[in-house]
Design a protein around this motif. Structure first.
Motif, mmCIF file in Angstrom:
data_model
loop_
_atom_site.group_PDB
_atom_site.id
_atom_site.type_symbol
_atom_site.label_atom_id
_atom_site.label_comp_id
_atom_site.label_asym_id
_atom_site.label_seq_id
_atom_site.Cartn_x
_atom_site.Cartn_y
_atom_site.Cartn_z
ATOM 1 N N ARG A 66 -79.186 40.731 83.196
ATOM 2 C CA ARG A 66 -78.081 40.777 82.235
ATOM 3 C C ARG A 66 -77.588 42.202 82.044
ATOM 4 N NH1 ARG A 66 -81.164 36.751 79.506
ATOM 5 N NH2 ARG A 66 -82.141 38.323 78.165
ATOM 6 N N GLN A 67 -78.521 43.133 81.951
ATOM 7 C CA GLN A 67 -78.142 44.528 81.785
ATOM 8 C C GLN A 67 -77.410 45.055 83.016
ATOM 9 O OE1 GLN A 67 -78.726 44.365 78.342
ATOM 10 N NE2 GLN A 67 -78.779 46.564 78.771
ATOM 11 N N HIS A 88 -68.812 32.759 75.822
ATOM 12 C CA HIS A 88 -68.867 33.789 76.865
ATOM 13 C C HIS A 88 -70.306 34.266 77.086
ATOM 14 C CE1 HIS A 88 -67.814 37.376 79.177
ATOM 15 N NE2 HIS A 88 -68.558 38.078 78.341
ATOM 16 N N ILE A 89 -71.028 34.528 76.007
ATOM 17 C CA ILE A 89 -72.407 35.014 76.116
ATOM 18 C C ILE A 89 -73.310 33.951 76.732
ATOM 19 C CG2 ILE A 89 -74.431 35.671 74.739
ATOM 20 C CD1 ILE A 89 -72.536 37.166 72.895
ATOM 21 N N ASN A 90 -73.048 32.707 76.382
ATOM 22 C CA ASN A 90 -73.870 31.624 76.940
ATOM 23 C C ASN A 90 -73.629 31.470 78.439
ATOM 24 O OD1 ASN A 90 -75.588 29.404 77.086
ATOM 25 N ND2 ASN A 90 -74.006 27.972 76.486
ATOM 26 N N LEU A 91 -72.353 31.512 78.852
ATOM 27 C CA LEU A 91 -72.024 31.322 80.262
ATOM 28 C C LEU A 91 -72.413 32.514 81.125
ATOM 29 C CD1 LEU A 91 -68.502 29.618 79.979
ATOM 30 C CD2 LEU A 91 -70.685 28.531 80.500
ATOM 31 N N TYR A 93 -74.521 35.207 80.250
ATOM 32 C CA TYR A 93 -75.859 35.798 80.104
ATOM 33 C C TYR A 93 -76.943 34.766 79.802
ATOM 34 C CZ TYR A 93 -72.952 39.949 79.759
ATOM 35 O OH TYR A 93 -72.026 40.939 80.020
ATOM 36 N N GLY A 94 -76.548 33.514 79.672
ATOM 37 C CA GLY A 94 -77.545 32.470 79.469
ATOM 38 C C GLY A 94 -78.200 32.475 78.113
ATOM 39 N N ILE A 95 -77.560 33.063 77.107
ATOM 40 C CA ILE A 95 -78.104 33.099 75.754
ATOM 41 C C ILE A 95 -77.340 32.090 74.906
ATOM 42 C CG2 ILE A 95 -78.522 34.494 73.695
ATOM 43 C CD1 ILE A 95 -78.663 36.947 75.472
ATOM 44 N N GLY A 96 -77.997 30.998 74.565
ATOM 45 C CA GLY A 96 -77.363 29.980 73.731
ATOM 46 C C GLY A 96 -77.718 30.177 72.264
ATOM 47 N N LEU A 97 -76.716 30.142 71.400
ATOM 48 C CA LEU A 97 -76.922 30.400 69.975
ATOM 49 C C LEU A 97 -76.253 29.338 69.126
ATOM 50 C CD1 LEU A 97 -76.105 34.229 69.897
ATOM 51 C CD2 LEU A 97 -78.389 33.221 69.771
ATOM 52 N N GLU A 98 -76.919 28.945 68.041
ATOM 53 C CA GLU A 98 -76.284 28.131 67.014
ATOM 54 C C GLU A 98 -75.387 29.031 66.178
ATOM 55 O OE1 GLU A 98 -76.424 24.939 66.696
ATOM 56 O OE2 GLU A 98 -77.938 24.566 68.259
ATOM 57 N N LEU A 99 -74.389 28.448 65.543
ATOM 58 C CA LEU A 99 -73.438 29.237 64.777
ATOM 59 C C LEU A 99 -74.112 29.984 63.634
ATOM 60 C CD1 LEU A 99 -70.507 30.055 64.449
ATOM 61 C CD2 LEU A 99 -70.150 28.013 63.039
ATOM 62 N N THR A 100 -74.994 29.311 62.908
ATOM 63 C CA THR A 100 -75.678 29.974 61.784
ATOM 64 C C THR A 100 -76.567 31.111 62.280
ATOM 65 O OG1 THR A 100 -77.402 28.273 61.921
ATOM 66 C CG2 THR A 100 -75.645 27.932 60.310
#
Length: 271
Positions: A66-67, A88-91, A93-100
């Motif tokens: 990722r870096q 964008h971050i999920n696609l 860099y593969g980091i999936g986040l919930e909104l909260t």
């Protein structure tokens, strides 16, 4: 200076298996005869630092990739809202986040979740915070300290509620706009219904007429006979031809004979 695998073992006090795993995680072939200073410092050492922080080789490799990808991105991407940034971050860099969860990370790195859009520097800051928390296992307090953020007095729950309200309002507004659009379109189309009915009626009439030409000819032939019969009974031409007009008599003359002058009167007059 260059390094062989044997020199790396001696320098870092690692087994052959650890040397090979570190080289693979850093993107270097483990069967290369020698490695340059730049390769060791920019790749091998980075993986070893991540391993010391408690990362597995797989996690360290993902972080390093990722870096690397981030460092080669030169074109600045356009501003994005929070949902676009998370996608964008999920696609990428593969980091999936919930909104909260994203809101809490934003608070930790000094970003406001109430912004309409975020530019590249803000996205990079958020991505670094995500990496520190999701990949390196730092706490929100540690990340805030890393960015020099004092979160005393902040309330992540209120930020989350605010953002939830905003997204809800946008969704309701969008649905209302869609309903209005559908209503307007159907109203405009309904204006043509009467004309459509007439056209379809005429179309069906023409179709029926075309399929029954013999019946139509017979109908009009009979109609023609009835019309001619009625005209024949009232026609003055027929009366003239049959001599039914009444002849006007000529004026009558008197049958009394006209008197001629007497002969004696004729002689007297001659004298």
């Amino acid at each position: 200076m260059s390094y062989t695998k044997e020199l790396l073992q001696q320098t870092y006090s690692l087994s052959v298996e650890d040397i090979d795993a570190t080289l693979t995680a850093s993107g270097l072939p483990f069967d290369q005869p020698e490695y340059s200073d730049e390769e060791i410092q920019s790749r091998f050492d980075v993986i070893r630092q991540l391993i010391k922080l408690g990362k597995t080789y797989k996690q360290a490799a993902a972080h390093f990739q990722r870096q690397q990808k981030k460092s080669v991105e030169k074109a600045e991407f356009p501003p994005m809202n929070i949902l676009e940034m998370l996608t964008h971050i999920n696609l990428e860099y593969g980091i999936g986040l919930e909104l909260t969860e994203a809101i809490e990370i934003m608070a930790a790195c000094g970003l406001s979740p109430n912004q309409k859009e975020y530019r590249q520097l803000e996205c990079d800051r958020f991505l670094e915070a995500c990496d520190l928390i999701k990949e390196q296992g730092l706490t929100y307090k540690d990340v805030a300290a890393h960015f020099g953020i004092n979160n005393n007095g902040t309330n992540p729950d209120s930020n989350a509620q605010y953002l939830t309200d905003q997204i809800t309002n946008v969704a309701v507004t969008s649905e209302a706009g869609l309903a209005h659009l559908v209503d307007q379109v159907t109203e405009k189309r309904a204006e043509h219904v009467s004309g459509l009915v007439n056209q379809m009626y005429l179309k069906n009439v023409i179709s029926k007429l075309a399929s029954s030409q013999d019946e139509i000819k017979s109908f009009y032939a009979g109609l023609e006979e009835r019309i001619l019969d009625q005209i024949e009974g009232k026609s003055p031409i027929k009366a003239i031809m049959q001599g039914q007009w009444q002849i006007t008599p000529l004026p009558s003359f008197s049958e009394k004979p006209m008197l001629l002058p007497d002969a004696s009167e004729s002689d007297t007059n001659t004298d």
